[in-house]
Design a protein around this motif. Structure first.
Motif, PDB file in Angstrom:
ATOM      1  N   SER A 188      28.562 -28.822 -52.648  1.00  0.00           N
ATOM      2  CA  SER A 188      27.564 -29.211 -53.648  1.00  0.00           C
ATOM      3  C   SER A 188      28.216 -30.011 -54.770  1.00  0.00           C
ATOM      4  N   ALA A 189      29.456 -29.675 -55.122  1.00  0.00           N
ATOM      5  CA  ALA A 189      30.174 -30.428 -56.152  1.00  0.00           C
ATOM      6  C   ALA A 189      30.429 -31.856 -55.684  1.00  0.00           C
ATOM      7  N   GLN A 190      30.869 -32.006 -54.444  1.00  0.00           N
ATOM      8  CA  GLN A 190      31.125 -33.338 -53.893  1.00  0.00           C
ATOM      9  C   GLN A 190      29.839 -34.158 -53.884  1.00  0.00           C
ATOM     10  N   ARG A 191      28.744 -33.535 -53.462  1.00  0.00           N
ATOM     11  CA  ARG A 191      27.460 -34.231 -53.384  1.00  0.00           C
ATOM     12  C   ARG A 191      26.970 -34.644 -54.773  1.00  0.00           C
ATOM     13  N   PHE A 192      27.013 -33.709 -55.722  1.00  0.00           N
ATOM     14  CA  PHE A 192      26.552 -33.998 -57.086  1.00  0.00           C
ATOM     15  C   PHE A 192      27.399 -35.076 -57.742  1.00  0.00           C
ATOM     16  N   LEU A 193      28.709 -34.944 -57.667  1.00  0.00           N
ATOM     17  CA  LEU A 193      29.591 -35.862 -58.374  1.00  0.00           C
ATOM     18  C   LEU A 193      29.595 -37.253 -57.753  1.00  0.00           C
ATOM     19  N   SER A 194      29.492 -37.349 -56.437  1.00  0.00           N
ATOM     20  CA  SER A 194      29.455 -38.680 -55.828  1.00  0.00           C
ATOM     21  C   SER A 194      28.154 -39.392 -56.177  1.00  0.00           C
ATOM     22  N   MET A 195      27.040 -38.647 -56.199  1.00  0.00           N
ATOM     23  CA  MET A 195      25.762 -39.249 -56.570  1.00  0.00           C
ATOM     24  C   MET A 195      25.765 -39.633 -58.048  1.00  0.00           C
ATOM     25  N   HIS A 196      26.314 -38.773 -58.877  1.00  0.00           N
ATOM     26  CA  HIS A 196      26.363 -39.080 -60.301  1.00  0.00           C
ATOM     27  C   HIS A 196      27.225 -40.314 -60.557  1.00  0.00           C
ATOM     28  N   ALA A 197      28.338 -40.444 -59.838  1.00  0.00           N
ATOM     29  CA  ALA A 197      29.206 -41.612 -60.013  1.00  0.00           C
ATOM     30  C   ALA A 197      28.470 -42.891 -59.639  1.00  0.00           C
ATOM     31  N   ALA A 198      27.690 -42.843 -58.555  1.00  0.00           N
ATOM     32  CA  ALA A 198      26.946 -44.035 -58.139  1.00  0.00           C
ATOM     33  C   ALA A 198      25.904 -44.427 -59.183  1.00  0.00           C
ATOM     34  N   VAL A 199      25.188 -43.448 -59.707  1.00  0.00           N
ATOM     35  CA  VAL A 199      24.177 -43.736 -60.732  1.00  0.00           C
ATOM     36  C   VAL A 199      24.845 -44.237 -62.010  1.00  0.00           C
ATOM     37  N   HIS A 200      25.944 -43.606 -62.402  1.00  0.00           N
ATOM     38  CA  HIS A 200      26.654 -44.019 -63.614  1.00  0.00           C
ATOM     39  C   HIS A 200      27.169 -45.447 -63.481  1.00  0.00           C
ATOM     40  N   ASN A 201      27.738 -45.781 -62.320  1.00  0.00           N
ATOM     41  CA  ASN A 201      28.240 -47.133 -62.110  1.00  0.00           C
ATOM     42  C   ASN A 201      27.119 -48.161 -62.174  1.00  0.00           C
ATOM     43  N   THR A 202      25.932 -47.781 -61.718  1.00  0.00           N
ATOM     44  CA  THR A 202      24.805 -48.707 -61.722  1.00  0.00           C
ATOM     45  C   THR A 202      24.285 -48.951 -63.128  1.00  0.00           C
ATOM     46  N   PHE A 203      24.126 -47.881 -63.904  1.00  0.00           N
ATOM     47  CA  PHE A 203      23.476 -47.990 -65.199  1.00  0.00           C
ATOM     48  C   PHE A 203      24.430 -48.074 -66.387  1.00  0.00           C
ATOM     49  N   ASN A 204      25.722 -47.957 -66.163  1.00  0.00           N
ATOM     50  CA  ASN A 204      26.683 -48.017 -67.263  1.00  0.00           C
ATOM     51  C   ASN A 204      26.868 -49.461 -67.714  1.00  0.00           C
ATOM     52  N   LEU A 205      26.793 -49.680 -69.002  1.00  0.00           N
ATOM     53  CA  LEU A 205      26.998 -51.007 -69.565  1.00  0.00           C
ATOM     54  C   LEU A 205      28.308 -51.028 -70.342  1.00  0.00           C
ATOM     55  N   GLN A 206      29.009 -52.128 -70.270  1.00  0.00           N
ATOM     56  CA  GLN A 206      30.227 -52.282 -71.047  1.00  0.00           C
ATOM     57  C   GLN A 206      29.816 -52.592 -72.480  1.00  0.00           C
ATOM     58  N   ARG A 207      29.671 -51.579 -73.275  1.00  0.00           N
ATOM     59  CA  ARG A 207      29.093 -51.667 -74.617  1.00  0.00           C
ATOM     60  C   ARG A 207      29.828 -52.652 -75.519  1.00  0.00           C
ATOM     61  N   HIS A 208      31.113 -52.756 -75.377  1.00  0.00           N
ATOM     62  CA  HIS A 208      31.869 -53.634 -76.261  1.00  0.00           C
ATOM     63  C   HIS A 208      31.652 -55.118 -75.961  1.00  0.00           C
ATOM     64  N   LEU A 209      30.962 -55.432 -74.871  1.00  0.00           N
ATOM     65  CA  LEU A 209      30.758 -56.824 -74.494  1.00  0.00           C
ATOM     66  C   LEU A 209      29.393 -57.381 -74.900  1.00  0.00           C
ATOM     67  N   ILE A 210      28.470 -56.521 -75.366  1.00  0.00           N
ATOM     68  CA  ILE A 210      27.121 -56.983 -75.677  1.00  0.00           C
ATOM     69  C   ILE A 210      26.702 -56.534 -77.074  1.00  0.00           C
ATOM     70  N   SER A 211      25.715 -57.235 -77.628  1.00  0.00           N
ATOM     71  CA  SER A 211      25.227 -56.891 -78.962  1.00  0.00           C
ATOM     72  C   SER A 211      24.243 -55.726 -78.882  1.00  0.00           C
ATOM     73  N   ARG A 212      23.899 -55.173 -80.027  1.00  0.00           N
ATOM     74  CA  ARG A 212      22.988 -54.028 -80.088  1.00  0.00           C
ATOM     75  C   ARG A 212      21.585 -54.398 -79.602  1.00  0.00           C
ATOM     76  N   SER A 213      21.098 -55.582 -79.975  1.00  0.00           N
ATOM     77  CA  SER A 213      19.754 -55.991 -79.551  1.00  0.00           C
ATOM     78  C   SER A 213      19.690 -56.187 -78.037  1.00  0.00           C
ATOM     79  N   THR A 214      20.729 -56.742 -77.462  1.00  0.00           N
ATOM     80  CA  THR A 214      20.779 -56.906 -76.010  1.00  0.00           C
ATOM     81  C   THR A 214      20.847 -55.544 -75.335  1.00  0.00           C
ATOM     82  N   LEU A 215      21.596 -54.630 -75.928  1.00  0.00           N
ATOM     83  CA  LEU A 215      21.690 -53.279 -75.375  1.00  0.00           C
ATOM     84  C   LEU A 215      20.315 -52.615 -75.347  1.00  0.00           C
ATOM     85  N   ARG A 216      19.539 -52.761 -76.403  1.00  0.00           N
ATOM     86  CA  ARG A 216      18.188 -52.179 -76.441  1.00  0.00           C
ATOM     87  C   ARG A 216      17.315 -52.739 -75.335  1.00  0.00           C
ATOM     88  N   ILE A 217      17.388 -54.046 -75.130  1.00  0.00           N
ATOM     89  CA  ILE A 217      16.599 -54.680 -74.058  1.00  0.00           C
ATOM     90  C   ILE A 217      17.021 -54.128 -72.701  1.00  0.00           C
TER      91      ILE A 217
END
Length: 152
Positions: A107-136
């Motif tokens: 269950s740990a392998q299943r949860f963590l691998s799925m979480h990593a995939a979702v995190h990689n998809t939705f994670n933004l490199q915050r230091h590369l974009i402005s706050r207004s772009t981040l909101r959009i």
């Protein structure tokens, strides 16, 4: 990283790239060269090419496994050099802190691998974009997520 699953110490291995994306992960009972070999073979097979640089902690099993695999890239070890991998463990620590224990290694392998995939998809490199772009981006991501959840 050490995780307690059903009262036993289990080691969580992660491979993270230079941008902080989780490439692969593995849960093993031991912290030896066989575990490193398994993770590296899995990673090399998935990625299809050898890395240009390896950054790890000071565990000697890494060097033994890399020699056995025949990797000739530079291997950096040392204090705070593998911070990207350590930071990727924060989710697991947060999960443990909330007393949402992992029940089994599967269950740990299943949860963590799925979480990593979702995190990689939705994670933004915050230091590369402005706050207004981040909101959009965040509103678009929330809309996508709602659509995906509603479809399921």
């Amino acid at each position: 990283m050490v995780v307690r699953i059903a009262g036993r110490r289990i080691y969580l291995w992660r491979a993270v790239d230079h941008e902080g994306e989780v490439l692969d992960m593995l849960i093993r009972r031991r912290r030896d060269s066989r575990a490193v070999l398994r993770l590296m073979r899995k990673l090399l097979k998935k990625q299809g090419f050898a890395p240009k640089l390896l950054v790890t902690d000071k565990l000697r099993s890494y060097a033994a496994a890399f020699r056995q695999l025949g990797l000739c890239c530079p291997h950096e070890q040392g204090l705070r050099r593998n911070n990207r991998a350590e930071n990727s463990h924060q989710v697991v620590r947060r999960h443990e802190r909330k007393l949402q224990r992992l029940k089994s290694a599967r269950s740990a392998q299943r949860f963590l691998s799925m979480h990593a995939a979702v995190h990689n998809t939705f994670n933004l490199q915050r230091h590369l974009i402005s706050r207004s772009t981040l909101r959009i981006f965040r509103t678009e991501v929330a809309a996508e997520w709602q659509a995906a959840v509603a479809a399921a």
